[in-house]
Design a protein around this motif. Structure first.
Motif, PDB file in Angstrom:
ATOM      1  N   ASP A 147      -3.594   2.772  -0.379  1.00  0.00           N
ATOM      2  CA  ASP A 147      -2.735   2.202   0.661  1.00  0.00           C
ATOM      3  C   ASP A 147      -3.585   1.430   1.671  1.00  0.00           C
ATOM      4  OD1 ASP A 147      -0.944   1.671   2.680  1.00  0.00           O
ATOM      5  OD2 ASP A 147      -0.098   3.693   2.743  1.00  0.00           O
ATOM      6  N   ILE A 148      -3.292   0.127   1.834  1.00  0.00           N
ATOM      7  CA  ILE A 148      -3.974  -0.680   2.857  1.00  0.00           C
ATOM      8  C   ILE A 148      -2.935  -1.339   3.768  1.00  0.00           C
ATOM      9  CG2 ILE A 148      -6.065  -1.069   1.496  1.00  0.00           C
ATOM     10  CD1 ILE A 148      -4.944  -3.882   0.842  1.00  0.00           C
ATOM     11  N   SER A 149      -1.821  -0.636   3.960  1.00  0.00           N
ATOM     12  CA  SER A 149      -0.773  -1.156   4.841  1.00  0.00           C
ATOM     13  C   SER A 149      -1.232  -1.127   6.292  1.00  0.00           C
ATOM     14  CB  SER A 149       0.507  -0.335   4.668  1.00  0.00           C
ATOM     15  OG  SER A 149       0.270   1.028   5.013  1.00  0.00           O
ATOM     16  N   GLY A 150      -0.419  -1.713   7.181  1.00  0.00           N
ATOM     17  CA  GLY A 150      -0.817  -1.852   8.574  1.00  0.00           C
ATOM     18  C   GLY A 150      -1.091  -0.549   9.281  1.00  0.00           C
ATOM     19  N   SER A 151      -0.396   0.526   8.906  1.00  0.00           N
ATOM     20  CA  SER A 151      -0.608   1.816   9.559  1.00  0.00           C
ATOM     21  C   SER A 151      -1.955   2.435   9.227  1.00  0.00           C
ATOM     22  CB  SER A 151       0.508   2.791   9.163  1.00  0.00           C
ATOM     23  OG  SER A 151       0.567   2.928   7.757  1.00  0.00           O
ATOM     24  N   MET A 152      -2.675   1.851   8.264  1.00  0.00           N
ATOM     25  CA  MET A 152      -3.994   2.354   7.889  1.00  0.00           C
ATOM     26  C   MET A 152      -5.113   1.730   8.716  1.00  0.00           C
ATOM     27  SD  MET A 152      -4.236   4.657   5.474  1.00  0.00           S
ATOM     28  CE  MET A 152      -5.902   4.351   4.892  1.00  0.00           C
ATOM     29  N   SER A 153      -4.788   0.935   9.697  1.00  0.00           N
ATOM     30  CA  SER A 153      -5.822   0.238  10.465  1.00  0.00           C
ATOM     31  C   SER A 153      -6.675   1.209  11.271  1.00  0.00           C
ATOM     32  CB  SER A 153      -5.171  -0.788  11.406  1.00  0.00           C
ATOM     33  OG  SER A 153      -4.308  -0.142  12.314  1.00  0.00           O
ATOM     34  N   TYR A 187      -2.800  -1.865  -2.118  1.00  0.00           N
ATOM     35  CA  TYR A 187      -1.448  -2.382  -1.921  1.00  0.00           C
ATOM     36  C   TYR A 187      -1.034  -2.323  -0.458  1.00  0.00           C
ATOM     37  CZ  TYR A 187       0.185   2.464  -1.414  1.00  0.00           C
ATOM     38  OH  TYR A 187       0.389   3.748  -0.975  1.00  0.00           O
ATOM     39  N   ASN A 188      -0.265  -3.313  -0.075  1.00  0.00           N
ATOM     40  CA  ASN A 188       0.515  -3.199   1.144  1.00  0.00           C
ATOM     41  C   ASN A 188       1.980  -3.307   0.710  1.00  0.00           C
ATOM     42  OD1 ASN A 188       0.636  -6.006   0.714  1.00  0.00           O
ATOM     43  ND2 ASN A 188      -0.706  -6.471   2.431  1.00  0.00           N
ATOM     44  N   GLY A 189       2.686  -4.377   1.094  1.00  0.00           N
ATOM     45  CA  GLY A 189       4.051  -4.503   0.599  1.00  0.00           C
ATOM     46  C   GLY A 189       4.120  -4.755  -0.888  1.00  0.00           C
ATOM     47  N   GLY A 190       3.043  -5.252  -1.474  1.00  0.00           N
ATOM     48  CA  GLY A 190       2.988  -5.518  -2.902  1.00  0.00           C
ATOM     49  C   GLY A 190       1.584  -5.347  -3.431  1.00  0.00           C
ATOM     50  N   GLY A 276       0.304  -5.016   6.800  1.00  0.00           N
ATOM     51  CA  GLY A 276       1.482  -5.206   5.969  1.00  0.00           C
ATOM     52  C   GLY A 276       2.316  -3.963   5.759  1.00  0.00           C
ATOM     53  N   ASN A 277       3.331  -4.093   4.889  1.00  0.00           N
ATOM     54  CA  ASN A 277       4.258  -3.016   4.584  1.00  0.00           C
ATOM     55  C   ASN A 277       3.681  -2.068   3.538  1.00  0.00           C
ATOM     56  OD1 ASN A 277       5.873  -4.375   6.359  1.00  0.00           O
ATOM     57  ND2 ASN A 277       7.628  -4.548   4.973  1.00  0.00           N
ATOM     58  N   THR A 278       4.543  -1.179   3.002  1.00  0.00           N
ATOM     59  CA  THR A 278       4.077  -0.152   2.067  1.00  0.00           C
ATOM     60  C   THR A 278       4.908  -0.188   0.793  1.00  0.00           C
ATOM     61  OG1 THR A 278       3.546   1.222   3.989  1.00  0.00           O
ATOM     62  CG2 THR A 278       3.457   2.286   1.834  1.00  0.00           C
TER      63      THR A 278
END
Length: 422
Positions: A147-153, A187-190, A276-278
């Protein structure tokens, strides 16, 4: 005189003594023989147990001693209390060593001296015992879904990079070159795909990596035929080359399939950033596809014969799915209304959760070992989704702090144990 003779003939008081004298010899031999057989059986059981333990230890790929020495040491220790037995023992040990396996066979012949059966000409009883053990390191195919979505910052993406790099270092041991392949799906949204997959799904496409548009029925379909998929579109721009959005990772974060060189995998992990999204369902499905033999020859990488068949006894398949959030709705194309951009929903978050569960079930039905890591995930719905995806209860890891390395280390230890076939 007649009376005395009659009394003598009728007197039976000495019969027992005579009968006892007659049967004493056979009785002693029988009882003594039973003891001899019992003792011999005990010695045989101890030899067999020692040989089984010795061959198993000698077959270990991690030991460097001579297999025959190891087996003999086990037998010697087991028979130390039986005087005169070791001198009558003949042991033959053979071993066969390959790059990822070792087989050890031991054959023992022993003449056990008797105590009582010698009276009837049996000075010893002969035992024959055989033991065989092998240890084989199975091929390993790993899909690492990160997971590299925005919440992982911030500190979370740093912790993930460190933990994933350490995991790769452990699993891609140089002593096991050619046995382990790793696919990394950030992945983020995709999911951004490498050129090999793009060429498969969009034949004739220029050399542009990018994100493919998937519909509601496609995210968990294992065999995506080349049928003219579109590029993911954001504000009227195809999401390929360097372009990114909340639904497509950066161009340097494209997935890597079936890689055997640790440095290549680590280079990708070091470049991971958050935003990004998840798209948890989309990423999980791509992780499962990297293990599905229908994709053999379609993913690129270093192993043209992989993914191996699901029923290949020499291969173990592993899917590791990590997230810090919830599967989000798939919001893809944006439309322009009078100069303003509006995105629209392809399917809901609830559908995304269903998709992910279906992808996990499909992989597990094929014998894939699934591990899940919930990294500071909140809410019972999201935690249950990750817990249910894991193939065993102990394969689910809930990380409440930043120590995600502990989860990856535990998975690595479990895999190294499971890949040893004994």
């Amino acid at each position: 005189m007649r009376s005395l003779l009659r009394h003598f003939l009728q007197d039976a008081r000495g019969n027992v003594a005579m009968m006892f004298a007659m049967f004493l010899g056979p009785l002693v031999v029988s009882v003594g023989g039973a003891l001899d057989y019992s003792r011999t059986f005990t010695i045989g059981a101890e030899i067999q147990s020692a040989m089984d333990a010795g061959t198993l230890a000698a077959a270990s790929l991690s030991q460097g001693e001579d297999p025959e020495t190891i087996v003999r040491n086990y037998i010697t220790a087991a028979l130390s209390e039986h005087n005169g037995v070791l001198e009558r023992l003949n042991v033959q040990v053979s071993s066969d060593l390959a790059i990822n396996s070792r087989e050890v066979t031991a054959d023992a012949v022993i003449s056990v001296p008797t105590l009582m059966l010698g009276l009837i000409g049996y000075d010893s009883l002969t035992l024959n015992r055989t033991s065989e053990a092998n240890e084989r390191v199975r091929n390993l195919e790993i899909s690492l879904v990160l997971d590299i979505s925005g919440s992982m910052s911030g500190s979370k993406i740093t912790a993930l990079r460190d933990a994933a790099e350490e995991f790769v270092g452990v699993m891609m041991d140089p002593d096991l070159d050619g046995l382990t392949s790793i696919s990394v799906i950030p992945y983020n949204g995709g999911v951004r795909l490498p050129q090999a997959v793009i060429n498969d799904l969009l034949p004739g496409t220029p050399n542009d990596t990018g994100c493919i548009e998937l519909g509601v029925s496609d995210p968990v379909k294992m065999d995506l035929d080349a049928n003219g998929y579109d590029w993911l579109d954001w504000q009227d721009n195809d999401q390929r080359n360097w372009r990114s959005s909340a639904f497509c990772p950066e161009d340097n974060e494209a997935s890597l399939f079936l890689e055997e060189t640790p440095s290549v995998v680590i280079d990708l992990i070091e470049d991971l950033d958050a935003g990004g999204n998840t798209g948890l369902d989309v990423a999980t499905a791509w992780g499962a596809r990297a293990l599905d033999p229908v994709w053999r020859g379609r993913l690129g990488g270093d192993f043209p014969a992989r993914p191996a068949a699901y029923d290949d006894p020499s291969t173990m398949k592993v899917l590791v799915v990590m997230t810090d959030g919830a599967a989000t709705a798939q919001i893809r194309r944006a439309q322009n209304y009078y100069g303003n951009w509006y995105s629209y929903e392809i399917y809901s978050a609830a559908q995304a959760r269903t998709n992910m569960a279906d992808a996990c079930d499909a992989a597990q039905a094929q014998g894939v070992h699934i591990y899940t890591i919930a990294f500071q995930v909140s809410g019972s719905t999201n935690r249950d989704l990750m817990r249910d995806c894991a193939s065993r209860a102990v394969n689910y890891y809930a990380v409440e702090n930043l120590d995600i390395s502990a989860a990856f280390n535990s998975i690595a230890a479990d895999l190294n144990n499971l890949r040893l076939a004994r």
